[in-house]
Motif scaffolding. Sequence first.
Motif, PDB file in Angstrom:
ATOM      1  N   UNK A   1       0.848  -1.186   0.000  1.00 19.49           N
ATOM      2  CA  UNK A   1       0.000   0.000   0.000  1.00 19.49           C
ATOM      3  C   UNK A   1       0.887   1.240   0.000  1.00 19.49           C
ATOM      4  N   UNK A   2       0.331   2.361  -0.432  1.00 21.38           N
ATOM      5  CA  UNK A   2       1.099   3.597  -0.522  1.00 21.38           C
ATOM      6  C   UNK A   2       1.582   4.063   0.842  1.00 21.38           C
ATOM      7  N   UNK A   3       2.587   4.937   0.808  1.00 19.84           N
ATOM      8  CA  UNK A   3       3.229   5.485   1.998  1.00 19.84           C
ATOM      9  C   UNK A   3       3.016   6.997   1.976  1.00 19.84           C
ATOM     10  N   UNK A   4       2.660   7.556   3.123  1.00 20.34           N
ATOM     11  CA  UNK A   4       2.443   8.995   3.250  1.00 20.34           C
ATOM     12  C   UNK A   4       3.549   9.577   4.110  1.00 20.34           C
ATOM     13  N   UNK A   5       4.014  10.767   3.737  1.00 18.62           N
ATOM     14  CA  UNK A   5       5.040  11.445   4.525  1.00 18.62           C
ATOM     15  C   UNK A   5       4.547  12.835   4.880  1.00 18.62           C
ATOM     16  N   UNK A   6       4.821  13.247   6.115  1.00 20.10           N
ATOM     17  CA  UNK A   6       4.388  14.559   6.557  1.00 20.10           C
ATOM     18  C   UNK A   6       5.374  15.177   7.526  1.00 20.10           C
ATOM     19  N   UNK A   7       5.294  16.472   7.620  1.00 19.97           N
ATOM     20  CA  UNK A   7       6.209  17.241   8.464  1.00 19.97           C
ATOM     21  C   UNK A   7       7.264  17.877   7.580  1.00 19.97           C
ATOM     22  N   UNK A   8       7.503  19.173   7.730  1.00 16.94           N
ATOM     23  CA  UNK A   8       8.362  19.888   6.784  1.00 16.94           C
ATOM     24  C   UNK A   8       9.812  19.427   6.757  1.00 16.94           C
ATOM     25  N   UNK A   9      10.397  19.109   7.880  1.00 14.91           N
ATOM     26  CA  UNK A   9      11.798  18.688   7.898  1.00 14.91           C
ATOM     27  C   UNK A   9      11.954  17.325   7.240  1.00 14.91           C
ATOM     28  N   UNK A  10      11.111  16.396   7.627  1.00 12.63           N
ATOM     29  CA  UNK A  10      11.162  15.050   7.059  1.00 12.63           C
ATOM     30  C   UNK A  10      10.867  15.071   5.568  1.00 12.63           C
ATOM     31  N   UNK A  11       9.865  15.838   5.187  1.00  7.35           N
ATOM     32  CA  UNK A  11       9.501  15.943   3.781  1.00  7.35           C
ATOM     33  C   UNK A  11      10.648  16.512   2.953  1.00  7.35           C
ATOM     34  N   UNK A  12      11.363  17.486   3.494  1.00 10.65           N
ATOM     35  CA  UNK A  12      12.508  18.063   2.783  1.00 10.65           C
ATOM     36  C   UNK A  12      13.560  16.997   2.509  1.00 10.65           C
ATOM     37  N   UNK A  13      13.836  16.128   3.491  1.00 13.20           N
ATOM     38  CA  UNK A  13      14.786  15.032   3.280  1.00 13.20           C
ATOM     39  C   UNK A  13      14.323  14.128   2.138  1.00 13.20           C
ATOM     40  N   UNK A  14      13.039  13.808   2.119  1.00 16.74           N
ATOM     41  CA  UNK A  14      12.506  12.914   1.088  1.00 16.74           C
ATOM     42  C   UNK A  14      12.564  13.556  -0.298  1.00 16.74           C
ATOM     43  N   UNK A  15      12.249  14.846  -0.385  1.00 18.08           N
ATOM     44  CA  UNK A  15      12.357  15.536  -1.673  1.00 18.08           C
ATOM     45  C   UNK A  15      13.806  15.558  -2.145  1.00 18.08           C
ATOM     46  N   UNK A  16      14.726  15.900  -1.247  1.00 20.98           N
ATOM     47  CA  UNK A  16      16.142  15.969  -1.631  1.00 20.98           C
ATOM     48  C   UNK A  16      16.677  14.616  -2.090  1.00 20.98           C
ATOM     49  N   UNK A  17      16.137  13.527  -1.534  1.00 20.00           N
ATOM     50  CA  UNK A  17      16.569  12.175  -1.915  1.00 20.00           C
ATOM     51  C   UNK A  17      15.841  11.666  -3.159  1.00 20.00           C
ATOM     52  N   UNK A  18      14.908  12.463  -3.695  1.00 16.32           N
ATOM     53  CA  UNK A  18      14.174  12.051  -4.890  1.00 16.32           C
ATOM     54  C   UNK A  18      13.176  10.940  -4.642  1.00 16.32           C
ATOM     55  N   UNK A  19      12.629  10.869  -3.433  1.00 13.93           N
ATOM     56  CA  UNK A  19      11.732   9.779  -3.063  1.00 13.93           C
ATOM     57  C   UNK A  19      10.251  10.088  -3.239  1.00 13.93           C
ATOM     58  N   UNK A  20       9.888  11.358  -3.279  1.00  9.41           N
ATOM     59  CA  UNK A  20       8.476  11.731  -3.313  1.00  9.41           C
ATOM     60  C   UNK A  20       7.911  11.533  -4.720  1.00  9.41           C
ATOM     61  N   UNK A  21       6.775  10.842  -4.796  1.00 10.70           N
ATOM     62  CA  UNK A  21       6.116  10.572  -6.079  1.00 10.70           C
ATOM     63  C   UNK A  21       4.943  11.502  -6.343  1.00 10.70           C
ATOM     64  N   UNK A  22       4.218  11.864  -5.287  1.00 10.50           N
ATOM     65  CA  UNK A  22       3.041  12.728  -5.426  1.00 10.50           C
ATOM     66  C   UNK A  22       2.999  13.732  -4.289  1.00 10.50           C
ATOM     67  N   UNK A  23       2.357  14.865  -4.570  1.00  8.96           N
ATOM     68  CA  UNK A  23       2.110  15.891  -3.567  1.00  8.96           C
ATOM     69  C   UNK A  23       0.606  16.132  -3.527  1.00  8.96           C
ATOM     70  N   UNK A  24       0.045  16.063  -2.329  1.00  4.28           N
ATOM     71  CA  UNK A  24      -1.383  16.314  -2.108  1.00  4.28           C
ATOM     72  C   UNK A  24      -1.485  17.514  -1.183  1.00  4.28           C
ATOM     73  N   UNK A  25      -2.176  18.545  -1.650  1.00  2.63           N
ATOM     74  CA  UNK A  25      -2.336  19.762  -0.853  1.00  2.63           C
ATOM     75  C   UNK A  25      -3.803  20.089  -0.650  1.00  2.63           C
ATOM     76  N   UNK A  26      -4.107  20.534   0.543  1.00  2.00           N
ATOM     77  CA  UNK A  26      -5.400  21.131   0.848  1.00  2.00           C
ATOM     78  C   UNK A  26      -5.096  22.560   1.252  1.00  2.00           C
ATOM     79  N   UNK A  27      -5.494  23.488   0.399  1.00  2.00           N
ATOM     80  CA  UNK A  27      -5.206  24.898   0.643  1.00  2.00           C
ATOM     81  C   UNK A  27      -6.411  25.533   1.311  1.00  2.00           C
ATOM     82  N   UNK A  28      -6.193  26.048   2.506  1.00  2.00           N
ATOM     83  CA  UNK A  28      -7.247  26.721   3.257  1.00  2.00           C
ATOM     84  C   UNK A  28      -7.374  28.155   2.773  1.00  2.00           C
ATOM     85  N   UNK A  29      -8.579  28.704   2.775  1.00  3.01           N
ATOM     86  CA  UNK A  29      -8.778  30.071   2.292  1.00  3.01           C
ATOM     87  C   UNK A  29      -8.381  31.116   3.335  1.00  3.01           C
TER      88      UNK A  29
END
Length: 186
Positions: A119-147
């Motif tokens: 099953x898919x894996x979710x990552x959250x938290x800005x510091x951890x997410x930055x590590x994953x982006x820098x390592x080229x691991x992130x496949x999708x980004x899901x955003x909920x933008x509040x008004x």
Amino acid sequence: MAKLVCTGNISLDGYICDESGGFDWSAPDDEVHAFINDLERPIGTYLYGRRLYEVMAYWETAGEQPGLAPVAVDYAAVWRAADKIVYSATLDAATTARTRIERTFDPRAVRELKLTAERDVSIGGPTLTAHAFRAGLVDEVVLFISPVAVGGGTRFLPAGIRVELDLMRERRFGNGAVFLNYRVRR
């Protein structure tokens, strides 16, 4: 192979919490919450930094609270059904079931998790997410933008992260929130 999905509830100006650490402005209404629940059902593992884990641990017992909205009870069940990996150098023990602590983020281990997970894996938290982006691991980004624009606080992504994205899905909600789902361009 499982996808690594980076998810965030953010302000219009890109913050996950404001300068005082508050994020009540991002609380979903029932329509948004039900949509989030359905998005989260396929998640088999959550990857969290310590601070986000401490916030999310609420869902371990939330479903037992009297008077909780049915959509929140449903989310609590979805959250409890997934495994959690918490990256923390300071947390002594997990306070929730199906949770293990890792002292450091290891890109090789996350790559292996993606290869072997059913099953898919979710990552959250800005510091951890930055590590994953820098390592080229992130496949999708899901955003909920509040008004709302909060003017400062903790950014969803820190400076120095450049990612090319392709829009896959979008949706507007009655409360003014917007859902955006991007695939990371390789």
